[in-house]
Scaffold this motif. Structure first.
Motif, PDB file in Angstrom:
ATOM      1  N   ALA A 211       0.697  -1.354  -0.139  1.00 52.07           N
ATOM      2  CA  ALA A 211      -0.106  -0.116  -0.111  1.00 52.07           C
ATOM      3  C   ALA A 211       0.804   1.284  -0.022  1.00 52.07           C
ATOM      4  CB  ALA A 211      -1.048   0.109   1.193  1.00 52.07           C
ATOM      5  N   THR A 238      -1.630  -6.888  -7.148  1.00 46.62           N
ATOM      6  CA  THR A 238      -3.227  -6.574  -6.585  1.00 46.62           C
ATOM      7  C   THR A 238      -3.959  -6.426  -7.757  1.00 46.62           C
ATOM      8  OG1 THR A 238      -4.586  -4.946  -5.245  1.00 46.62           O
ATOM      9  CG2 THR A 238      -2.534  -4.146  -6.693  1.00 46.62           C
ATOM     10  N   ASP A 252      -8.134  -4.131  -0.826  1.00 46.97           N
ATOM     11  CA  ASP A 252      -7.975  -2.667  -0.412  1.00 46.97           C
ATOM     12  C   ASP A 252      -7.231  -2.161  -0.966  1.00 46.97           C
ATOM     13  OD1 ASP A 252     -10.048  -3.435   1.540  1.00 46.97           O
ATOM     14  OD2 ASP A 252      -8.739  -3.701   3.125  1.00 46.97           O
ATOM     15  N   ASN A 253      -5.858  -2.537  -1.515  1.00 44.00           N
ATOM     16  CA  ASN A 253      -4.977  -1.916  -2.120  1.00 44.00           C
ATOM     17  C   ASN A 253      -5.282  -1.720  -3.630  1.00 44.00           C
ATOM     18  OD1 ASN A 253      -3.259  -2.039   0.089  1.00 44.00           O
ATOM     19  ND2 ASN A 253      -1.929  -3.417  -0.595  1.00 44.00           N
ATOM     20  N   GLU A 255      -7.988  -0.788  -4.612  1.00 45.50           N
ATOM     21  CA  GLU A 255      -8.927   0.350  -4.473  1.00 45.50           C
ATOM     22  C   GLU A 255      -8.206   1.582  -4.574  1.00 45.50           C
ATOM     23  OE1 GLU A 255     -12.156   0.682  -4.783  1.00 45.50           O
ATOM     24  OE2 GLU A 255     -11.939  -1.556  -5.049  1.00 45.50           O
TER      25      GLU A 255
END
Length: 340
Positions: A211, A238, A252-253, A255
């Protein structure tokens, strides 16, 4: 030149090295060894006369990573069970035969980090590297990425990320396209491991490291882009969920990247996994997988098209046995951008 080929630019992001490619710009990952870089450049010279591979940058600390004798149990297990394993079998053998010993070692993050940075090394090499010093990165500090281009790249900028075990960076070059000059970026982000591969620091995680790289990369793109057009290529480790056969990878990453609003033409045009269970080098037959290899664009009006490439199978020798294989454990992604 791209403009002389029907007004298209064909960008390829591949998680490994492939054979002959019809493309204008190629981003490669996992070309770790200098001799392999030379082989790629020589083999690609006719189609891609311009290339850039960053120089390795190892870091070695004087303070030993492991106390004297700390490696004895783990390396003893490796020597007892894996001394006859060939290089391609060694890592699998270690985790199959010595997982408890490795997990015990993992309680010392500094020591296990050095061991992981010596992936593929012999027991003696690991002991020498980690009991007398602290080697931080695998493959002698190689970043493993490279750009191949049919047109001149000019100056290539390099931005190094904070990373563990493998060195990571993003490269940037301005290239010609039918839409005009474009800022091209090539990268390979940290993989988010699970199971027996521990994060080699007391704080943080593989996902948090990735991230941070995404946020760093997007900020650097904003800082360095000099044109209206951006090509972001590479194994980003990802990707989104797309139905039953394409599972999310570190959702989540993903996104963080999706929030840019930049198109990912392969997702829309194809949407098939690139890191797939049915790839012979993954050893499975299930059709599931994830899309972690991407060509993301900004400023191009389209139309766009995409395809999955490097799917052909053949046989190779692995430790004296013929096995089915493809040119990479990832399938390649090819995107064609037309017009402005």
């Amino acid at each position: 030149r791209a403009a002389e080929d029907g007004g298209e630019v064909r960008a390829v992001g591949v998680g490994g090295v492939g054979g002959a490619l019809v493309a204008d710009l190629v981003c490669l990952q996992e070309v770790w060894a200098p001799e392999h870089v030379t082989l790629v450049q020589e083999a690609a010279a006719d189609s891609f006369p311009y290339s850039h591979f960053p120089d390795p940058a190892q870091e070695i600390l004087d303070e030993p990573a492991c106390d004297e004798g700390e490696l004895d149990t783990f390396l003893g297990c490796v020597e007892e069970n894996c001394s006859d394993a060939c290089t391609d079998e060694l890592v699998d053998c270690v985790f199959d035969a010595c997982a408890p010993e490795f997990l015990w070692l993992a309680s010392d993050k500094t020591c296990v980090g050095c061991v992981m940075a010596n992936v593929g090394g012999t027991a003696d090499e690991v002991r020498e590297s980690c009991e007398s010093q602290n080697v931080l990165y695998a493959y002698d500090g190689s970043y493993g990425i490279g750009l191949l281009s049919r047109t001149e790249l000019g100056e290539v900028d390099e931005h190094v990320f904070d990373s563990s075990t493998n060195r990571r960076m993003v490269m940037h070059a301005v290239v010609d396209t039918p839409a005009g000059a474009a800022d091209a970026y090539c990268t390979h982000l940290t993989a988010v491991f699970s199971g027996p591969i521990p994060y080699p620091h007391e704080e943080g995680s593989w996902a948090e490291e990735q991230a941070g790289q995404i946020e760093d990369m997007l900020a650097w793109i904003d800082e360095t882009r000099s044109t209206d057009h951006v090509l972001l290529m590479g194994d980003l480790n990802t990707g989104p969920e797309l139905g039953e056969d394409v599972v999310a990878e570190v959702a989540d990453n993903w996104e963080l990247l999706a929030a840019t609003g930049w198109p990912d033409p392969y997702l829309d045009a194809v949407g098939a996994c690139t890191f797939c269970d049915d790839n012979p080098l993954q050893g499975g037959e299930d059709s599931q997988g994830s899309i972690i290899d991407h060509v993301i664009v900004d400023g191009f009006d389209g139309p766009f098209s995409g395809e999955r490439i490097m799917e052909d199978t053949f046989t190779v020798d692995r430790c004296g046995t013929e096995i089915p294989a493809t040119v990479s454990d990832h399938y390649g992604v090819k995107v064609t951008l037309e017009g402005g």
